[in-house]
Design a protein around this motif. Structure first.
Motif, PDB file in Angstrom:
ATOM      1  N   ALA A  43     -34.428  -0.574 -45.215  1.00 42.86           N
ATOM      2  CA  ALA A  43     -34.030   0.013 -44.725  1.00 42.86           C
ATOM      3  C   ALA A  43     -33.204  -0.192 -42.673  1.00 42.86           C
ATOM      4  O   ALA A  43     -32.140   0.012 -42.761  1.00 42.86           O
ATOM      5  N   SER A  51     -29.206   2.270 -46.204  1.00 48.39           N
ATOM      6  CA  SER A  51     -30.368   2.358 -44.676  1.00 48.39           C
ATOM      7  C   SER A  51     -30.693   3.015 -45.788  1.00 48.39           C
ATOM      8  O   SER A  51     -31.943   3.362 -45.676  1.00 48.39           O
ATOM      9  N   HIS A 100     -29.956  -0.807 -41.914  1.00 55.14           N
ATOM     10  CA  HIS A 100     -29.325   0.181 -40.557  1.00 55.14           C
ATOM     11  C   HIS A 100     -28.775  -0.348 -39.323  1.00 55.14           C
ATOM     12  O   HIS A 100     -28.107  -0.118 -38.703  1.00 55.14           O
TER      13      HIS A 100
END
Length: 180
Positions: A77, A108, A81
């Motif tokens: 994630a 994400s 991101h």
């Protein structure tokens, strides 16, 4: 002190101020963040959000008695991101990069939500009474996000603000419950 400061002060203020001059239902953070003069503010917001979730969730998982199967979703994630905030969203001039930006941002969030559900589910197996409200909280965040998506028809600033602040507070409470 660390998660409370971020979850209750820095994230809400920065998130709301970042989108303050836009229409929350027709714009989104990608559009705002790629306007001239907003790029660095967008990257800073993204780093604060990404690192906050990564650090808190990583510490929670380290406290678990058994390894969590989905623990790899947490760094995934964060990595997605970071890719999303550093990949430009300029559909008119950079359509391929813009599509990648959207894919990175979407997955994400999916990885973050999946990791949170797995963490809370595991904790709930150990202590149903304490951690059941967190399942309900994640369900409320998920349904609230879907409602805002349907309402606006796009991933809007309203959705991003709601998701960031509500998930930040939920993670803070979970962190305090697990870490103490």
């Amino acid at each position: 002190m660390f998660p409370e400061l971020i979850a209750y002060l820095i994230l809400p203020l920065y998130t709301i101020l970042f989108a303050a001059d836009s229409n929350w239902f027709t714009a989104n953070f990608s559009v705002i963040g790629n306007q001239i003069g907003q790029e660095k503010l967008f990257v800073l917001w993204g780093l604060i959000v990404g690192l906050y979730f990564f650090v808190c969730l990583h510490r929670i998982v380290r406290r678990m008695e058994k390894p969590l199967r989905g623990a790899r979703l947490i760094p995934a994630a964060l990595l997605l991101h970071i890719f999303s905030i550093t990949t430009p969203y300029l559909p008119e001039t950079l359509p391929r990069q813009s599509r990648l930006h959207v894919i990175f941002a979407f997955f994400s969030a999916v990885c973050l939500v999946a990791a949170l559900f797995l963490i809370i589910w595991r904790l709930r197996q150990r202590d149903r009474k304490t951690f059941s409200p967190f399942i309900a909280g994640m369900a409320a965040i998920t349904y609230g996000s879907l409602f805002l998506l349907v309402l606006a028809g796009i991933i809007s600033s309203a959705l991003e603000i709601f998701f960031t602040i509500s998930t930040g507070i939920l993670v803070c409470r979970l962190y305090r419950r697990v870490i103490g």
